[in-house]
Design a protein around this motif. Structure first.
Motif, PDB file in Angstrom:
ATOM      1  N   GLU A   1       0.843  -1.195   0.000  1.00 50.16           N
ATOM      2  CA  GLU A   1       0.000   0.000   0.000  1.00 50.16           C
ATOM      3  C   GLU A   1       0.879   1.245   0.000  1.00 50.16           C
ATOM      4  OE1 GLU A   1      -3.416  -0.066   2.738  1.00 50.16           O
ATOM      5  OE2 GLU A   1      -2.766  -2.077   3.268  1.00 50.16           O
ATOM      6  N   PRO A   2       0.561   2.240  -0.828  1.00 52.04           N
ATOM      7  CA  PRO A   2       1.445   3.409  -0.981  1.00 52.04           C
ATOM      8  C   PRO A   2       1.692   4.183   0.312  1.00 52.04           C
ATOM      9  CG  PRO A   2      -0.152   3.320  -2.768  1.00 52.04           C
ATOM     10  CD  PRO A   2      -0.564   2.270  -1.783  1.00 52.04           C
ATOM     11  N   LEU A   3       0.628   4.446   1.070  1.00 46.70           N
ATOM     12  CA  LEU A   3       0.796   5.305   2.250  1.00 46.70           C
ATOM     13  C   LEU A   3       1.696   4.676   3.317  1.00 46.70           C
ATOM     14  CD1 LEU A   3      -2.714   6.981   2.712  1.00 46.70           C
ATOM     15  CD2 LEU A   3      -0.581   8.025   1.932  1.00 46.70           C
ATOM     16  N   PRO A   4       1.430   3.437   3.760  1.00 42.66           N
ATOM     17  CA  PRO A   4       2.354   2.867   4.749  1.00 42.66           C
ATOM     18  C   PRO A   4       3.759   2.675   4.194  1.00 42.66           C
ATOM     19  CG  PRO A   4       0.703   1.251   4.073  1.00 42.66           C
ATOM     20  CD  PRO A   4       0.266   2.561   3.537  1.00 42.66           C
ATOM     21  N   LEU A   5       3.885   2.367   2.892  1.00 47.20           N
ATOM     22  CA  LEU A   5       5.217   2.212   2.311  1.00 47.20           C
ATOM     23  C   LEU A   5       5.980   3.526   2.378  1.00 47.20           C
ATOM     24  CD1 LEU A   5       7.260   0.468   0.791  1.00 47.20           C
ATOM     25  CD2 LEU A   5       6.145   1.159  -1.352  1.00 47.20           C
ATOM     26  N   ILE A   6       5.316   4.626   2.012  1.00 45.81           N
ATOM     27  CA  ILE A   6       5.962   5.947   2.069  1.00 45.81           C
ATOM     28  C   ILE A   6       6.283   6.316   3.513  1.00 45.81           C
ATOM     29  CG2 ILE A   6       5.583   8.418   1.680  1.00 45.81           C
ATOM     30  CD1 ILE A   6       3.874   7.613  -0.766  1.00 45.81           C
ATOM     31  N   ALA A   7       5.354   6.020   4.423  1.00 47.01           N
ATOM     32  CA  ALA A   7       5.565   6.397   5.827  1.00 47.01           C
ATOM     33  C   ALA A   7       6.736   5.623   6.437  1.00 47.01           C
ATOM     34  CB  ALA A   7       4.289   6.139   6.624  1.00 47.01           C
ATOM     35  N   PHE A   8       6.771   4.307   6.221  1.00 48.28           N
ATOM     36  CA  PHE A   8       7.881   3.512   6.757  1.00 48.28           C
ATOM     37  C   PHE A   8       9.211   3.951   6.148  1.00 48.28           C
ATOM     38  CE2 PHE A   8       4.728  -0.091   7.650  1.00 48.28           C
ATOM     39  CZ  PHE A   8       4.722   0.165   9.013  1.00 48.28           C
ATOM     40  N   ALA A   9       9.217   4.204   4.842  1.00 47.89           N
ATOM     41  CA  ALA A   9      10.449   4.650   4.186  1.00 47.89           C
ATOM     42  C   ALA A   9      10.889   6.010   4.721  1.00 47.89           C
ATOM     43  CB  ALA A   9      10.235   4.711   2.680  1.00 47.89           C
TER      44      ALA A   9
END
Length: 666
Positions: free
Chosen positions: A445-453
């Motif tokens: 999922e884009p949002l958790p991926l961006i947030a974790f990164a």
């Protein structure tokens, strides 16, 4: 003891008013003896308020139920530890605690600065005593804890069941102390405005007071989240409740102030902005105290509608008007010494950080008061729930995390392309690799991926700063452990700030994981039935009921397996306390590890043994509490006095980390 407490409160009020007058008149007319009298009045008020607090605690410990406040919040069955802390379990007692902590803090500030800042300290003393006088007036004439009943009941009602918890010992006093602590930096700011001494002296003096206030208020909010998580039984730790919002608002603006004050102290810029942030932070602290006690906003945390609310509103208005009048008067004297030279600089990152924090604060404040506004304008109270705050504040909080990684990599004033490439290339490349790894393990999922990164980007940036600092000291011949220790001890403000950043990204990781990947299930089971959620199988074995002298407990016996392996038996339940049968408390089951929490609540049951449960699997929540501990440790490192740079570093080559000479933006 209660009568003594009532007399002492009135005496403290008189001494506080005298101290305000003596400090101001003595300074204005050049009468040192009056200034000294004002200082001694501050110490005397501290002694008197502590004495009043002791009198109330003794009333609780000795079961003096002739005191209304004691009879309504304690009983013969209340444990000694809870009797001691019960004095701040109600409105009047919490006001006394607020006043006591401020009076002690005032005494400390007066003693620490008794031979310093002669142009500032009389105003500082007057402001702090003025705030105490207001609270003492409330305690003496509006809602005091020493009122006698016309008779003495044989037993008291006892503490509210929700408050009979270890969280009661640590959360309320920490949060109230956090509110209170902002009074000291505010007093110095008002003193600078009143005296016209608007150089950086008052900022240097209040740096550690402000960091302490920010740290204590942040700890109070974290402890509140922990308490809500393991007591309220809704499966979460932060619901954007209006009182929760009121507590986090001054922390947001206080964070902006701590970033802004670095620019003001280092570059002589943003003086007006910095002072405005300080004024807003203090008044949001008063607003937080007001919201709980006004009864205007519905919340599980608030007291009922009381007579104290209008007095708080009047004090808030008078203080804000007076502060803004002084602020407006001194505007010409707060011109910046320098201008922004380049947008891509540490100053630019800090300013953007400030603007985002202010935007988050405004959005949260508006969402909290909108139900009241809609009721006043349209006659209908519209509820603003958690999804609104998540959707509005989520992207801005993510932007703040990214800025935490960018700020340390930027130099002051301006940056060349070569320096930007040198500083940004390693963490950006590492973040790209991390993003690919996260995608490979299933974070699509884009949002958790961006947030974790983004959290990873901050970690890589901090690691780079520590690495470069260690390299400098290793070249000076220091061992690796000694390099790390010396690097932190000679610049605690900077590297302690980086530790705070690590704590915040750990909290961010927990928030993202628990919000995007939470599993939730409501199930009704007969004895012998089982249900599955995530890796867990839960088997319901039946109900148990236990009768105790002061309460009745109903619990469900459950067997748990994880990935097919038995991991134990648990008993979630409900406790029904005497005098509070309609306010049962949940006996939650929370099994935690670094990966996730299994969270079970017994919701209801039937006479035939059938029971309903709310079951949650909350990923990564443990990292929220770990991050909170790291944040607090970083804050403690930051406020610990620094020592001089060791002479051995004088032989080191002139190689500095990115943004050399800068302080950490935390």
């Amino acid at each position: 003891m209660a009568d003594l407490g009532a007399v002492v409160v009135l005496a403290a009020l008189i001494v506080a008013v005298f101290g305000v007058a003596a400090s101001l008149i003595g300074h204005r007319r050049g009468i040192p003896a009056l200034v000294i009298s004002g200082r001694r009045a501050a110490l005397s008020v501290g002694f008197l308020v502590v004495l009043a607090t002791i009198a109330l605690i003794v009333s609780f410990v000795t079961n003096d139920f002739s005191v209304r406040y004691v009879a309504e919040r304690s009983s013969l069955e209340t444990t000694l530890s809870l009797k001691i802390v019960a004095f701040y379990a109600g409105q009047a007692g919490s006001l006394l605690y607020w006043t006591m902590t401020l009076s002690i803090f005032t005494a400390v500030v007066v003693l620490q600065n008794r031979r310093r800042h002669p142009d500032l300290m009389p105003y500082v003393t007057a402001v702090l005593l003025g705030i105490q006088a207001y609270f003492l007036f409330l305690l003496g004439f509006v809602d005091g804890p020493f009122e006698r009943l016309p008779y003495t009941p044989p037993n008291g009602l006892g503490m509210m069941p929700l408050l009979e918890d270890p969280g009661m010992i640590i959360h309320p006093p920490m949060l109230l102390a956090g509110y209170m602590s902002w009074a000291v930096p505010f007093a110095f700011g008002i003193a600078a405005l009143a005296s016209g001494r608007l150089d950086s002296e008052w900022i240097r003096t209040t740096r550690y007071y402000a960091i302490f206030a920010w740290l204590v208020l942040g700890a109070g909010n974290l402890l509140g989240s922990w308490w809500a998580y393991h007591v309220l039984g809704w499966g979460g730790y932060w619901g954007w409740d209006p009182v929760e919002n009121a507590a986090i608002l001054p922390w947001f603006i206080g964070t902006a102030y701590l970033h802004s004050v670095m620019i003001t102290e280092r570059r002589g810029m943003l003086k007006v902005w910095t002072m405005a942030l300080l004024i807003i932070t203090f008044h949001l602290s008063i607003y937080g105290t007001f919201v709980v006690r006004s009864g205007l906003i519905t919340s599980v945390h608030s007291f009922a509608l009381s007579s104290v609310g209008p007095y708080f509103l009047a004090f808030l208005a008078a203080s804000l008007i007076g502060s803004l009048a002084l602020f407006t008067r001194r505007l010409p004297a707060m011109r910046s010494d320098n201008e922004f030279e380049f947008t891509v600089s540490r100053e630019g990152a800090f300013l953007l950080n400030n603007l985002i924090l202010v935007a988050i604060t405004f959005a949260t404040f508006w969402g909290s008061i909108f139900p009241l506004v809609s009721e006043l304008v349209r006659g209908v109270r519209i509820t603003v729930a958690k999804p609104f705050f998540d959707q509005i504040n989520g992207p801005m909080l993510l932007a703040l995390i990214v800025l935490m990684g960018i700020g340390p990599l930027l130099p002051w004033r301006r940056a060349s392309r070569q320096l930007l490439w040198k500083n940004f290339a390693p963490p950006v490349i590492a973040t790209g690799v991390l993003a690919l790894a996260l995608f490979a393990i299933g974070v699509h999922e884009p949002l958790p991926l961006i947030a974790f990164a983004s959290c990873g980007f901050v970690a890589f940036s901090v690691a780079l700063e520590y690495y470069r600092g260690v390299v400098v000291r290793r070249r000076a011949g220091q061992t690796l452990p000694r390099s790390v220790v010396n690097m932190i001890t000679v610049n605690r403000h900077r590297y302690g700030g980086y530790i705070v950043h690590i704590g915040i990204i750990l909290i961010g990781i927990a928030v993202v994981g628990s919000n995007f990947y939470q599993l939730e299930k409501e199930v009704v089971l007969d004895p012998g039935q089982a249900t599955r959620i995530g890796r867990y199988t839960i088997t319901y074995n039946g109900l148990n009921e236990t009768a105790l002298p002061d309460r009745r407990i109903v619990s469900a016996h459950l067997s748990l397996t994880q990935d097919g392996r038995p991991i134990g038996e648990v008993e979630p339940g409900r406790s029904f306390r005497r005098n509070f049968e309609r306010q049962p408390t949940s006996l939650l089951v929370i099994r935690s590890d670094l990966r996730e929490d299994l969270y079970i609540l017994l919701a209801s049951w039937d006479a035939d043994g059938k029971a309903s449960f709310f079951i949650y699997v909350n990923p990564l929540v443990m990292w929220l509490w770990i991050g909170g501990v790291v944040l607090i440790l970083g804050g403690l490192v930051t406020i610990w006095p620094e020592r001089s740079l060791q002479p051995a570093l004088a032989t080191a080559p002139a190689v500095a980390p990115a943004g050399a000479g800068a302080t950490a933006d935390a």
